[in-house]
Design an enzyme around this catalytic site. Structure first.
Site, PDB file in Angstrom:
ATOM      1  N   LYS A 266      14.986   0.269  89.356  1.00  0.00           N
ATOM      2  CA  LYS A 266      13.653   0.764  89.067  1.00  0.00           C
ATOM      3  C   LYS A 266      12.837   0.643  90.341  1.00  0.00           C
ATOM      4  CE  LYS A 266      10.031   0.495  85.576  1.00  0.00           C
ATOM      5  NZ  LYS A 266       9.623  -0.183  84.329  1.00  0.00           N
TER       6      LYS A 266
ATOM      7  N   ASP B  57       4.532  -1.646  75.365  1.00  0.00           N
ATOM      8  CA  ASP B  57       4.823  -0.205  75.374  1.00  0.00           C
ATOM      9  C   ASP B  57       6.093   0.088  74.568  1.00  0.00           C
ATOM     10  OD1 ASP B  57       4.295   2.451  75.994  1.00  0.00           O
ATOM     11  OD2 ASP B  57       5.385   2.387  77.890  1.00  0.00           O
TER      12      ASP B  57
END
Length: 284
Positions: A38, A130
């Site tokens: 990431k 999230d």
């Protein structure tokens, strides 16, 4: 960046991208294993707040060890790039399976596994913030893995870096939509929306523009799940309605209590179905 080397990792291909970072499939030649990388967008590396948030994600998740949470290997910076190396989960996302109702047993299994992961994370002071289908990974053999704690906060150490309106409107709890303090019950609300979508084939609140969706999350009553899918047992509809309560205090207090209530509702429905099909033997 495909074909380039980042630290000790060779970048093989792009998996996906979001507002903060791009996720690549990489390969660790030293340990001979695939990894997910990431990589924070370059312009954000120069943003101290974004970089601190990104590093906090690595710190928060690296200490978690749970079968349904993606494993983080390291956080590092190299040649102006900041990245997190983590377990590469081969498979698909829950988002790719949605669009129509899932079988009840499959929806229950996924929600139960995510609730188990959240209970563990919450007990270790981490709020995901999230929860949505795109962040729920499904392996080829059906394992459920919760990923992308990109805007997670350490519940015991929240500061200005982690405050603010971050999340996905269709899955955002009312208090989060209002910019108010959030806690573990905000994650439960988001998981309740995911469960509703798995069973109904659509989310309960969708407006245009996104601010309209947030207004619905705050003000609109939850539509009846069984009006979308009459096959959903009433006991399960009750569980969904409670976890989607507008006021956090009216929801389940912990992910474990939600998980147990979900299992109990499904068992109750299974028992009721068995009784309805049972024909007692008549003895003359």
């Amino acid at each position: 960046m495909i074909g380039q080397t980042l630290g000790r990792y060779q970048i093989v291909g792009e998996v996906g991208r979001g507002g903060f970072a791009t996720v690549y499939q990489g390969y660790d030649a030293g340990l001979q294993r695939p990894v997910a990388l990431k990589v924070l967008h370059p312009e954000l590396v120069r943003d101290e707040v974004a970089l601190r948030r990104f590093q906090r994600e690595a710190v928060a998740v690296a200490r978690l060890r749970h079968p349904h949470i993606v494993v983080v290997y390291e956080f590092s910076q190299h040649d102006g790039f900041a990245y997190i190396a983590m377990e590469y989960v081969e498979g698909t996302t829950l988002k790719a399976k949605l669009g129509q109702p899932l079988p009840l047993d499959e929806a229950r299994r996924i929600a139960v596994d995510v609730a188990s992961a959240l209970d563990y994370a919450h007990r270790n002071g981490v709020i995901h913030r999230d929860i949505k289908p795109a962040n729920i990974l499904l392996t080829a053999d059906g394992q459920v893995v919760l990923a992308d704690f990109g805007i997670a906060i350490l519940a015991q150490n929240a500061d200005s870096v982690t405050r603010g309106l971050l999340g996905t409107p269709q899955y955002m709890a009312p208090e989060q939509a209002l910019g108010e303090p959030i806690d573990a019950r905000s994650d439960l609300y988001a998981l309740g929306i995911v469960l509703f979508e798995m069973l109904a084939g659509q989310v309960p609140f969708r407006g245009d523009p996104p601010l309209a969706t947030l207004a619905l999350q705050v003000n609109a009553p939850v539509p009846k799940l069984r009006s979308f899918n009459p096959a959903v047992p009433e006991a399960l509809e009750v569980v969904v309605e409670r976890v989607l309560a507008k006021v956090p205090a009216q929801r389940y207090p912990t992910a474990e209590e939600f998980r147990l209530a979900l299992i109990a509702a499904c068992e109750q429905a299974r028992s009721a179905m068995a009784l309805s099909t049972y024909t007692p033997e008549v003895v003359f």
